[in-house]
Design a protein around this motif. Sequence first.
Motif, PDB file in Angstrom:
ATOM      1  N   MET A   1      52.550  35.801 -42.957  1.00 55.86           N
ATOM      2  CA  MET A   1      52.683  34.603 -41.818  1.00 55.86           C
ATOM      3  C   MET A   1      52.862  35.250 -40.454  1.00 55.86           C
ATOM      4  N   THR A   2      51.802  35.073 -39.622  1.00 58.17           N
ATOM      5  CA  THR A   2      51.707  35.599 -38.212  1.00 58.17           C
ATOM      6  C   THR A   2      50.915  34.360 -37.339  1.00 58.17           C
ATOM      7  N   ASP A   3      50.813  34.746 -36.314  1.00 61.32           N
ATOM      8  CA  ASP A   3      50.510  33.706 -35.349  1.00 61.32           C
ATOM      9  C   ASP A   3      49.122  33.495 -35.681  1.00 61.32           C
ATOM     10  N   GLU A   4      48.167  34.283 -35.937  1.00 61.69           N
ATOM     11  CA  GLU A   4      46.920  34.262 -36.462  1.00 61.69           C
ATOM     12  C   GLU A   4      46.421  33.852 -37.702  1.00 61.69           C
ATOM     13  N   THR A   5      47.620  33.546 -38.629  1.00 64.44           N
ATOM     14  CA  THR A   5      47.230  33.197 -40.027  1.00 64.44           C
ATOM     15  C   THR A   5      46.693  31.837 -40.040  1.00 64.44           C
ATOM     16  N   MET A   6      46.995  30.812 -39.503  1.00 67.29           N
ATOM     17  CA  MET A   6      46.482  29.305 -39.610  1.00 67.29           C
ATOM     18  C   MET A   6      44.921  29.591 -38.807  1.00 67.29           C
ATOM     19  N   SER A   7      44.853  30.561 -38.187  1.00 67.54           N
ATOM     20  CA  SER A   7      43.321  30.628 -37.603  1.00 67.54           C
ATOM     21  C   SER A   7      42.290  30.976 -38.629  1.00 67.54           C
ATOM     22  N   LEU A   8      42.846  31.964 -39.593  1.00 72.23           N
ATOM     23  CA  LEU A   8      42.096  32.781 -40.712  1.00 72.23           C
ATOM     24  C   LEU A   8      41.942  31.335 -41.789  1.00 72.23           C
ATOM     25  N   VAL A   9      43.147  30.581 -41.946  1.00 72.00           N
ATOM     26  CA  VAL A   9      43.113  29.609 -43.052  1.00 72.00           C
ATOM     27  C   VAL A   9      41.745  28.447 -42.506  1.00 72.00           C
TER      28      VAL A   9
ATOM     29  N   ARG B   1      39.206  40.358 -42.272  1.00 75.02           N
ATOM     30  CA  ARG B   1      40.086  39.698 -41.228  1.00 75.02           C
ATOM     31  C   ARG B   1      41.755  39.909 -41.928  1.00 75.02           C
ATOM     32  N   LEU B   2      41.938  39.657 -43.246  1.00 75.93           N
ATOM     33  CA  LEU B   2      43.354  39.831 -43.988  1.00 75.93           C
ATOM     34  C   LEU B   2      43.711  41.217 -43.693  1.00 75.93           C
ATOM     35  N   SER B   3      42.794  42.219 -43.489  1.00 77.21           N
ATOM     36  CA  SER B   3      43.344  43.478 -43.328  1.00 77.21           C
ATOM     37  C   SER B   3      43.909  43.711 -41.991  1.00 77.21           C
ATOM     38  N   GLU B   4      43.222  42.971 -41.070  1.00 81.99           N
ATOM     39  CA  GLU B   4      43.352  42.972 -39.592  1.00 81.99           C
ATOM     40  C   GLU B   4      44.571  42.401 -39.506  1.00 81.99           C
ATOM     41  N   LEU B   5      45.081  41.175 -40.041  1.00 82.50           N
ATOM     42  CA  LEU B   5      46.240  40.531 -40.049  1.00 82.50           C
ATOM     43  C   LEU B   5      47.402  41.419 -40.316  1.00 82.50           C
ATOM     44  N   ARG B   6      47.323  41.903 -41.592  1.00 82.10           N
ATOM     45  CA  ARG B   6      48.373  42.653 -42.174  1.00 82.10           C
ATOM     46  C   ARG B   6      48.679  43.896 -41.257  1.00 82.10           C
ATOM     47  N   THR B   7      47.539  44.763 -40.399  1.00 83.23           N
ATOM     48  CA  THR B   7      47.744  45.671 -39.580  1.00 83.23           C
ATOM     49  C   THR B   7      48.683  44.972 -38.361  1.00 83.23           C
ATOM     50  N   ALA B   8      48.215  43.998 -37.868  1.00 81.03           N
ATOM     51  CA  ALA B   8      48.806  43.412 -36.691  1.00 81.03           C
ATOM     52  C   ALA B   8      50.258  43.055 -37.195  1.00 81.03           C
ATOM     53  N   ALA B   9      50.782  42.542 -38.282  1.00 82.36           N
ATOM     54  CA  ALA B   9      51.793  42.186 -38.743  1.00 82.36           C
ATOM     55  C   ALA B   9      52.923  43.336 -38.862  1.00 82.36           C
ATOM     56  N   ALA B  10      52.250  44.622 -39.352  1.00 83.11           N
ATOM     57  CA  ALA B  10      53.058  45.962 -39.431  1.00 83.11           C
ATOM     58  C   ALA B  10      53.476  46.567 -38.179  1.00 83.11           C
ATOM     59  N   GLU B  11      52.477  46.188 -37.156  1.00 78.80           N
ATOM     60  CA  GLU B  11      52.616  46.933 -35.891  1.00 78.80           C
ATOM     61  C   GLU B  11      53.878  45.997 -35.062  1.00 78.80           C
TER      62      GLU B  11
END
Length: 433
Positions: free
Chosen positions: A377-385, A421-431
Motif C-alpha cells: 500500500m503506497t501512493d502509487e499502488t492505485m495507479s498500478l491497479v 512495476r510491482l518490484s519498483e513499488l516494493r523498492t520504493a516502499a522499502a526506501e
Amino acid sequence: MNAIIAKRVDSGIPDTEEIRDLAAAAGYDVVGEITQTRRADPALQLGEGKAEELAVAVAETDAETVIFDNRLGPYQTYNLGAMLPEGVEVIDRFTLILEIFGQRARTRKAQLQVELAELRYELPRAEAKASLAKRDEHPGFMGLGEYDESREQDIKAQISRIREELEQIERTEQHRRERRRDSGFDLVALAGYTNAGKSTLLRRMARDLDVDANEDLHPDLDATAESEDRLFTTLGTTTRRADIEPRDVLLTDTVGFISNLPHWLVESFKSTLDSVYRADLVLLVVDVSEPVEEIHEKLVTCHDTLYERNEAPIVTVLNKIDAVEEAELEAKRETLSALAPNPVAVSAREGTNVETLLDRIDAELPDWETERLVLPMTDETMSLVSWLHDNAHVEDVTYGDDDVHVSVEARPSVISQARTRLSELRTAAAESP
C-alpha cells in the motif's frame, strides 16, 4: 468515360473479367472489347489487323480510352496511339491499377506509395529514352517527346526521398504497434486478394461497428473500408477493435492482393504489408465461390508472400459460403486441404460462423498467463491497479490494511511489465521512511 478493353494471350481463350472489374473500379464505362490469341507483336502488342479492328471499334463507340490487360512498352503505346482517333488515350493494366490506387489514396503513406509506384513505372521509360537518344544522337524518341537529360536522375532522387519518408512512417507505425502490444493488445491482420470480403469481415467482427451501418467515429479513428463489391476499396490499412472477450484484439484490414502484378508494383506497396508481417495472427481470406483452381493459385501466391517475412500462424478463412452449395464447399475444402488445413468457413455478409472464427482467433493467439500480485500500500499502488484494469483482465481485487491482492489474466508481456512495476513499488516502499 467510355473505354474499350483489349487483351492478347499466347494461347487459350482471353479472360477479360478481372480487367473489366478494374476498369469499373476506376470509373470507366466499358463499351466494347477486342481480344486475340497469338504471340505478341513487338510494335503493336496485337497483330496489325486486330489493331485496325480496335481502331474501328473505338471510332464506332466514341471510346475515349483503350485499356490493355497486357503490359505495353513505350513503342507499343506510341504506335497504337498513332492508329487511333486523335485524343484517345492508351493505357495498360499497370497504369490502370496505379490510377485506381491514386483515387483511393487518402493517407500520406498511401499517397507516397502511389507516387513511388508511378516513378518506378516511369523510370525504365526514362532510361530507354536516354539510351536511344545517346545512340541515335538526337533528342527525339520515336515521336514520344523530347529527351530530358536530367529526368532520369530526377526520378531516382525522388524515389530515394520517398523511400526515406516511408521508412520514417513505418518506424512510427512500428512504435505504435509495439505500444499496443505492450499494452496487452493482440494484433490480428486480415490478408488476401481484393474482393475476398476482408472489409466486410472486419466490420462483422468489430466491436463497435454494424456491417451495414454508417460510421460516426471519433476524429482520431480511421473509418473502415466500405462493404461493397468493388476492387481496391481498402488501400491503406484500417485497424479496429474486435469483440473477443476477455482479450483486447486489434484487427487490421490491409490492401488486397491482385493477380499478375509486376515486382516493382508489389515492392512499392511493401510497407502496407508490414502490419501483416508483424501481427500475432494472420487471417488469410479467400472467396470460396471462385473456381478451385483460381483459389489454389491465389493461396500459393499469398503463402509465398506471407511466409517470406511472417512468423505468425496463418488461419485460412473460406468466405462467401452463402454463394456455394454445401457439397461444393466440402469438395473445395478437401482439394485445398494441403494449402489450407483446418480452415474456417464463414459468410461475412450473412454473419454465418463468425462466432466460430472469433473462437478460433482466441485459440490461435498466444496463451494468457494468470498471476496473483500482492501490492504494498503506497501512493502509487492505485495507479498500478488502474493500469492492470486497462491492460489485463482483472479477476479479483482484495484490499487489506497493508496491501492489495490482485488476480489478473493477461498476455505474458503484460504480466512481465506488472512484475517489474510491482518490484519498483516494493523498492520504493522499502526506501520510504
